[in-house]
Design an enzyme around this catalytic site. Structure first.
Site, PDB file in Angstrom:
ATOM      1  N   PRO A  52       0.792  -1.224   0.000  1.00 17.06           N
ATOM      2  CG  PRO A  52      -0.087  -1.090   2.129  1.00 17.06           C
ATOM      3  CD  PRO A  52       0.554  -2.049   1.175  1.00 17.06           C
ATOM      4  CG  ASN A  53      -0.267   4.283   1.365  1.00 16.20           C
ATOM      5  OD1 ASN A  53      -1.226   4.868   0.864  1.00 16.20           O
ATOM      6  ND2 ASN A  53      -0.340   3.671   2.528  1.00 16.20           N
ATOM      7  NE  ARG A  62       3.992   6.612   1.778  1.00 13.24           N
ATOM      8  CZ  ARG A  62       4.212   5.355   2.126  1.00 13.24           C
ATOM      9  NH1 ARG A  62       4.615   4.479   1.227  1.00 13.24           N
ATOM     10  NH2 ARG A  62       4.022   4.967   3.359  1.00 13.24           N
ATOM     11  CE1 TYR A 105       8.827   5.077   2.938  1.00 11.73           C
ATOM     12  CE2 TYR A 105       7.284   6.923   3.041  1.00 11.73           C
ATOM     13  CZ  TYR A 105       7.770   5.726   3.550  1.00 11.73           C
ATOM     14  OH  TYR A 105       7.194   5.179   4.664  1.00 11.73           O
ATOM     15  CG  ASN A 111       8.444  -1.966   0.066  1.00 12.61           C
ATOM     16  OD1 ASN A 111       7.893  -2.043   1.161  1.00 12.61           O
ATOM     17  ND2 ASN A 111       8.978  -0.835  -0.388  1.00 12.61           N
ATOM     18  CB  ALA A 116       1.565   0.089   6.278  1.00  7.46           C
ATOM     19  CD  GLU A 176      11.076  -7.442   5.494  1.00  9.20           C
ATOM     20  OE1 GLU A 176      11.521  -8.495   6.020  1.00  9.20           O
ATOM     21  OE2 GLU A 176      10.510  -6.548   6.141  1.00  9.20           O
ATOM     22  CG  HIS A 218      11.184  -2.225   4.204  1.00  9.73           C
ATOM     23  ND1 HIS A 218       9.812  -2.230   4.099  1.00  9.73           N
ATOM     24  CD2 HIS A 218      11.520  -3.379   4.819  1.00  9.73           C
ATOM     25  CE1 HIS A 218       9.350  -3.348   4.643  1.00  9.73           C
ATOM     26  NE2 HIS A 218      10.363  -4.066   5.081  1.00  9.73           N
ATOM     27  NE  ARG A 244      10.190   5.916   8.444  1.00 14.05           N
ATOM     28  CZ  ARG A 244       9.184   5.746   7.582  1.00 14.05           C
ATOM     29  NH1 ARG A 244       9.239   4.776   6.672  1.00 14.05           N
ATOM     30  NH2 ARG A 244       8.128   6.532   7.622  1.00 14.05           N
TER      31      ARG A 244
HETATM   32  C1  DQA Z   1       8.244   1.074   3.550  1.00 13.64           C
HETATM   33  C2  DQA Z   1       8.359   1.262   5.076  1.00 13.64           C
HETATM   34  C3  DQA Z   1       7.028   1.026   5.755  1.00 13.64           C
HETATM   35  O1  DQA Z   1       7.146   1.229   7.152  1.00 13.64           O
HETATM   36  C4  DQA Z   1       5.974   1.982   5.224  1.00 13.64           C
HETATM   37  O2  DQA Z   1       4.722   1.700   5.797  1.00 13.64           O
HETATM   38  C5  DQA Z   1       5.898   1.965   3.737  1.00 13.64           C
HETATM   39  C6  DQA Z   1       7.135   1.934   2.973  1.00 13.64           C
HETATM   40  C7  DQA Z   1       9.555   1.446   2.829  1.00 13.64           C
HETATM   41  O3  DQA Z   1       9.702   1.058   1.671  1.00 13.64           O
HETATM   42  O4  DQA Z   1      10.405   2.137   3.395  1.00 13.64           O
HETATM   43  O5  DQA Z   1       4.823   2.077   3.154  1.00 13.64           O
HETATM   44  O6  DQA Z   1       7.969  -0.287   3.287  1.00 13.64           O
END
Ligand code: DQA
Length: 151
Positions: A11-12, A19, A24, A75, A78, A99, A101, A108
Site C-alpha cells: 500500500p501507498n 509521498r 522515500y 516491499n 505498512a 524483503e 524497504h 524510524r
Molecule cells: C516502507 C516502510 C514502511 O514502514 C511503510 O509503511 C511503507 C514503505 C519502505 O519502503 O520504506 O509504506 O515499506
C-alpha cells in the site's frame, strides 16, 4: 526458459514521487520498475512487477507465484508491520523471499521496527532507496544459483 521473479509492492507505494519525498525519495514506482527490470535483465531474470493497496490481493499474488516464479521480492509497505496473512502466504509457498524497504525501518517509529515479512525472508534490504530493488535482484540471482532453496 527465463527465470521469473515476482516483485510485489504494498500500500501507498503507488504514491512514490509525491509521498514524503524526504523519507522515500523522488523516484516514482515506474522508475523503480524500470530499474528493477534492467537489473533483472542483466542477471538473466524476468520480473512480474505489481503494486496493490489491498492486503488480500497481495496474498493472492504470493499464492499465484507458487508454480510460476522462482522467488519473491516484496516491499509490503505498512502490511510489513501488521499482516499475519501476508506472512502465512509467504511461508505457504516455500519460495525464497527477499524483503525490501526504501527507508531504514530500524531508525524510524518503533512500530515499524517489527516485520512479519522478515519471518519468511531469507534477507532484508532497507534504507538504500530504489537501489535496494537492484540489490534484491542480485541477491535473488545468488540464491537461485545455489539451488533456489528457501533459507
Ligand atoms: C516502507 C516502510 C514502511 O514502514 C511503510 O509503511 C511503507 C514503505 C519502505 O519502503 O520504506 O509504506 O515499506
Amino acid at each position: 526458459m527465463t527465470r521469473l521473479i515476482y516483485v510485489l509492492n504494498g500500500p501507498n507505494l503507488n504514491m512514490l514521487g509525491v509521498r514524503e519525498p524526504e523519507i522515500y525519495g523522488t523516484e516514482t514506482l515506474a522508475d523503480l520498475r524500470s530499474r528493477t527490470e534492467k537489473a533483472a535483465a542483466a542477471n538473466g531474470l524476468t520480473i512480474e512487477f505489481r503494486q496493490s493497496n489491498v492486503e488480500g490481493e497481495l496474498v493472492n499474488w504470493v499464492q499465484e507465484a507458487r508454480g510460476k516464479a522462482k522467488g519473491i521480492i516484496i516491499n509490503a509497505g505498512a502490511y510489513t508491520h501488521t499482516s499475519v496473512a501476508v506472512l502465512d502466504a509467504l511461508q505457504a509457498v516455500g519460495l525464497p523471499v527477499i524483503e525490501v524497504h526504501l527507508s531504514n525501518i530500524f531508525r524510524r517509529d518503533q512500530f515499524r521496527q517489527h516485520s512479519y515479512v522478515s519471518l519468511a525472508a531469507t534477507g532484508i534490504i532497507c534504507g538504500l532507496g530504489g537501489k535496494g530493488y537492484e540489490l534484491a535482484i542480485e541477491a535473488m540471482t545468488d540464491i537461485l544459483s545455489k539451488g533456489g532453496n528457501k533459507a
